[in-house]
Design a protein around this motif. Structure first.
Motif, PDB file in Angstrom:
ATOM      1  N   THR A 291      -7.455 -12.258  16.442  1.00  0.00           N
ATOM      2  CA  THR A 291      -7.126 -13.479  15.720  1.00  0.00           C
ATOM      3  C   THR A 291      -8.405 -14.102  15.148  1.00  0.00           C
ATOM      4  OG1 THR A 291      -5.350 -13.895  17.297  1.00  0.00           O
ATOM      5  CG2 THR A 291      -6.020 -15.743  15.943  1.00  0.00           C
ATOM      6  N   PHE A 292      -8.327 -14.597  13.930  1.00  0.00           N
ATOM      7  CA  PHE A 292      -9.393 -15.321  13.226  1.00  0.00           C
ATOM      8  C   PHE A 292     -10.480 -14.397  12.651  1.00  0.00           C
ATOM      9  CE2 PHE A 292      -8.440 -18.479  16.816  1.00  0.00           C
ATOM     10  CZ  PHE A 292      -7.302 -18.922  16.173  1.00  0.00           C
ATOM     11  N   ASP A 293     -10.406 -13.094  12.903  1.00  0.00           N
ATOM     12  CA  ASP A 293     -11.390 -12.182  12.315  1.00  0.00           C
ATOM     13  C   ASP A 293     -11.013 -11.841  10.877  1.00  0.00           C
ATOM     14  OD1 ASP A 293     -12.992 -12.108  14.484  1.00  0.00           O
ATOM     15  OD2 ASP A 293     -12.625 -10.021  15.021  1.00  0.00           O
ATOM     16  N   PRO A 294     -11.977 -11.386  10.072  1.00  0.00           N
ATOM     17  CA  PRO A 294     -11.649 -10.928   8.717  1.00  0.00           C
ATOM     18  C   PRO A 294     -10.962  -9.570   8.749  1.00  0.00           C
ATOM     19  CG  PRO A 294     -13.979 -10.623   9.143  1.00  0.00           C
ATOM     20  CD  PRO A 294     -13.428 -11.365  10.328  1.00  0.00           C
ATOM     21  N   MET A 295     -10.221  -9.270   7.691  1.00  0.00           N
ATOM     22  CA  MET A 295      -9.561  -7.976   7.554  1.00  0.00           C
ATOM     23  C   MET A 295      -9.473  -7.625   6.075  1.00  0.00           C
ATOM     24  SD  MET A 295      -5.740  -6.711   8.778  1.00  0.00           S
ATOM     25  CE  MET A 295      -4.845  -7.857   7.732  1.00  0.00           C
ATOM     26  N   THR A 296      -9.678  -6.371   5.761  1.00  0.00           N
ATOM     27  CA  THR A 296      -9.527  -5.893   4.394  1.00  0.00           C
ATOM     28  C   THR A 296      -8.352  -4.928   4.335  1.00  0.00           C
ATOM     29  OG1 THR A 296     -11.887  -6.116   3.891  1.00  0.00           O
ATOM     30  CG2 THR A 296     -10.607  -4.624   2.502  1.00  0.00           C
ATOM     31  N   ILE A 297      -7.432  -5.181   3.418  1.00  0.00           N
ATOM     32  CA  ILE A 297      -6.324  -4.255   3.156  1.00  0.00           C
ATOM     33  C   ILE A 297      -6.694  -3.456   1.905  1.00  0.00           C
ATOM     34  CG2 ILE A 297      -3.884  -4.030   2.592  1.00  0.00           C
ATOM     35  CD1 ILE A 297      -3.429  -6.709   4.016  1.00  0.00           C
ATOM     36  N   ARG A 298      -6.811  -2.162   2.059  1.00  0.00           N
ATOM     37  CA  ARG A 298      -7.197  -1.296   0.941  1.00  0.00           C
ATOM     38  C   ARG A 298      -5.995  -0.461   0.511  1.00  0.00           C
ATOM     39  NH1 ARG A 298     -12.813   1.600   1.263  1.00  0.00           N
ATOM     40  NH2 ARG A 298     -13.314  -0.588   0.743  1.00  0.00           N
ATOM     41  N   ILE A 299      -5.618  -0.589  -0.762  1.00  0.00           N
ATOM     42  CA  ILE A 299      -4.493   0.161  -1.328  1.00  0.00           C
ATOM     43  C   ILE A 299      -5.058   1.303  -2.176  1.00  0.00           C
ATOM     44  CG2 ILE A 299      -2.435   0.058  -2.785  1.00  0.00           C
ATOM     45  CD1 ILE A 299      -2.290  -2.946  -2.183  1.00  0.00           C
ATOM     46  N   TYR A 300      -4.751   2.526  -1.768  1.00  0.00           N
ATOM     47  CA  TYR A 300      -5.175   3.709  -2.529  1.00  0.00           C
ATOM     48  C   TYR A 300      -4.071   4.072  -3.530  1.00  0.00           C
ATOM     49  CZ  TYR A 300      -8.537   4.263   1.296  1.00  0.00           C
ATOM     50  OH  TYR A 300      -9.538   4.070   2.220  1.00  0.00           O
ATOM     51  N   TYR A 301      -4.480   4.460  -4.728  1.00  0.00           N
ATOM     52  CA  TYR A 301      -3.478   4.780  -5.750  1.00  0.00           C
ATOM     53  C   TYR A 301      -3.919   5.979  -6.583  1.00  0.00           C
ATOM     54  CZ  TYR A 301      -6.679   2.415  -8.971  1.00  0.00           C
ATOM     55  OH  TYR A 301      -7.792   2.047  -9.699  1.00  0.00           O
ATOM     56  N   GLU A 302      -2.965   6.521  -7.303  1.00  0.00           N
ATOM     57  CA  GLU A 302      -3.251   7.542  -8.314  1.00  0.00           C
ATOM     58  C   GLU A 302      -2.384   7.264  -9.533  1.00  0.00           C
ATOM     59  OE1 GLU A 302      -3.371  12.387  -9.066  1.00  0.00           O
ATOM     60  OE2 GLU A 302      -2.660  11.594  -7.144  1.00  0.00           O
ATOM     61  N   ALA A 303      -3.034   7.003 -10.669  1.00  0.00           N
ATOM     62  CA  ALA A 303      -2.330   6.792 -11.933  1.00  0.00           C
ATOM     63  C   ALA A 303      -2.238   8.136 -12.649  1.00  0.00           C
ATOM     64  CB  ALA A 303      -3.060   5.763 -12.789  1.00  0.00           C
ATOM     65  N   HIS A 304      -1.035   8.589 -12.900  1.00  0.00           N
ATOM     66  CA  HIS A 304      -0.844   9.910 -13.495  1.00  0.00           C
ATOM     67  C   HIS A 304      -1.022   9.898 -15.013  1.00  0.00           C
ATOM     68  CE1 HIS A 304       0.390  11.477  -9.626  1.00  0.00           C
ATOM     69  NE2 HIS A 304       1.255  10.478  -9.514  1.00  0.00           N
ATOM     70  N   GLU A 305      -1.199   8.698 -15.553  1.00  0.00           N
ATOM     71  CA  GLU A 305      -1.532   8.519 -16.960  1.00  0.00           C
ATOM     72  C   GLU A 305      -2.254   7.185 -17.087  1.00  0.00           C
ATOM     73  OE1 GLU A 305       2.266   6.611 -19.048  1.00  0.00           O
ATOM     74  OE2 GLU A 305       2.750   8.540 -18.059  1.00  0.00           O
ATOM     75  N   ARG A 306      -2.796   6.916 -18.244  1.00  0.00           N
ATOM     76  CA  ARG A 306      -3.480   5.654 -18.449  1.00  0.00           C
ATOM     77  C   ARG A 306      -2.456   4.520 -18.447  1.00  0.00           C
ATOM     78  NH1 ARG A 306      -8.440   4.005 -20.893  1.00  0.00           N
ATOM     79  NH2 ARG A 306      -8.298   1.959 -21.903  1.00  0.00           N
ATOM     80  N   VAL A 307      -2.653   3.547 -17.580  1.00  0.00           N
ATOM     81  CA  VAL A 307      -1.705   2.450 -17.432  1.00  0.00           C
ATOM     82  C   VAL A 307      -2.437   1.139 -17.689  1.00  0.00           C
ATOM     83  CG1 VAL A 307      -0.245   1.191 -15.802  1.00  0.00           C
ATOM     84  CG2 VAL A 307      -0.248   3.693 -15.792  1.00  0.00           C
TER      85      VAL A 307
END
Length: 402
Positions: A291-307
């Motif tokens: 509790t009260f500590d920092p946390m980073t949520i990292r979302i990995y993605y792959e775009a199969h075309e330019r978006v």
């Protein structure tokens, strides 16, 4: 000066594979030996406790904490190693041992206090004080079998603290009773500390361990994992040495959310979320956080075309499925011009406000008008370990004033 020394202590139990309960089984068993399995409850434990120190012991259930206290109390003997204790020990291990359900509260006070070593004069002089501390004055002549379990524990603790301990062994004592009674227990603990009583304190309440203990021992599966300054050892307990990878919630226990359009994942997959990682304050991947500590949520993605202009978002739910927070890059005025190929995006949480529990995470990427590329509903989870003293689900910044 150390008044408790534990050196290379091991404790093993023999578990029989065959249980003999009748006379016939015992007699016929004389012709064949009973087979045992050896279980090592403690392995090579070494530490010392200084006079006047409050020493914490933490770890998961089954890690050997209560076994260690019973060895210190001389209730059990070690299989190997040595234990030296130089003062009178008062164990608060199993409150209420010696209580009789058919005795009244007063009769049980006399019995329990005698077991603890108080004289008859001391018992008679302190009975009223014991009942008052427990909040049970009205029930002095009520039989114990009519008490709730909480009332019984309050009576036991109130009786036990009438001793004058030099070394106090406490096993989850502060986990009993309501909030008012727990505060009374904390006040007693503070008083003992001021008087220089040496305390060995076992608890799952990391907030109390952090608040009171000078040093702490961490046990895991009977082994000594860490010993040192309390905050550092609690971090080791919560985060581990290397951290654990976040794991999606998946019946098969796999490393990715289910493929295909189902009830938990949908979208056209022009952009695909390939995984989520939770990172602690040390930059290591983990699934448990203080509790009260920092946390980073990292979302990995792959775009199969330019978006162009994708929007990434998250939603956090309680384990019961109640949404407690949601945000996305558009709401935070973060514009992403375009993405193509593999990458990741981070959400930095400066201070985890949840007090404790398991929380589920939904992650999504979509257009600014709501067309979904990939939506994974409650697909990931993390745990928050309570390290404070307040109760409830969230921390609310506040202060009392007069």
């Amino acid at each position: 000066m150390s008044i408790i020394d534990v050196e290379q202590v091991e404790k093993q139990f023999r578990i029989p594979h065959e249980k003999r309960t009748t006379l016939f089984e015992a007699l016929t068993g004389l012709m064949r030996p009973n087979h045992y399995e050896t279980f090592a409850a403690l392995k090579d434990i070494t530490f010392s406790v200084e006079e006047g120190e409050m020493f914490g012991v933490i770890g998961e259930n089954g890690s050997g904490k209560s076994t260690l206290l019973k060895l210190l109390a001389n209730i059990m003997r070690p299989t190997k190693g040595t234990i030296r204790v130089e003062r009178k020990v008062t164990p608060f291990l199993e409150l209420g041992v010696g209580f009789n359900p058919d005795f009244t509260a007063v009769e049980n006070i006399r019995t329990y206090a005698t077991i603890l070593g108080l004289t008859r004069r001391e018992i008679e002089g302190r009975t009223g004080e014991i009942l008052e501390f427990a909040g049970l004055e009205r029930f002095r002549d009520t039989k114990l079998k009519n008490f709730s379990s909480g009332m019984q524990v309050r009576l036991a603790f109130s009786t036990a603290i009438q001793t004058n301990p030099e070394i106090l062994l406490m096993d989850e004592v502060l986990a009993v009773g309501d909030m008012d009674f727990q505060q009374k227990c904390l006040d007693v603990l503070n008083q003992y500390r001021k008087e220089g009583v040496t305390i060995v304190f076992v608890s799952h309440d990391l907030g109390s361990v952090r608040r009171f203990c000078d040093r702490t021992l961490l046990l895991r599966h009977g082994e000594q994992v860490a010993l040192g300054e309390t905050n550092e050892v609690i971090d080791r307990y919560v985060y581990g040495e290397h951290g654990d990878s976040s794991t999606p919630i998946d019946d098969e226990g796999g490393d990715a959310a289910p493929e295909g359009q189902d009830s938990s994942r949908w979208g056209n997959r022009k952009v695909e979320i390939t995984g989520v990682g939770f990172f602690d304050k040390f930059g290591k991947e983990a699934t448990r956080f203080n509790t009260f500590d920092p946390m980073t949520i990292r979302i990995y993605y792959e775009a199969h075309e330019r978006v162009q202009n994708p929007v990434f978002g998250i939603a956090i739910y309680s384990e019961q499925g109640i949404q407690i927070y949601g945000t996305n890059t558009e709401l935070k005025d973060i514009q992403i011009e375009h993405i193509n190929g593999e990458g990741h995006i981070d959400l930095q949480i400066d201070r985890i406000p949840m007090l404790s529990g398991r929380f589920l995470l939904t992650v999504a990427v979509h257009t600014h008008i709501g067309e979904r590329y990939d939506w994974q509903d409650k697909a990931y989870a993390f745990d928050v370990i309570h390290t404070g003293r307040d109760d409830g689900l969230f921390d609310i910044p506040c202060s009392w004033r007069r």
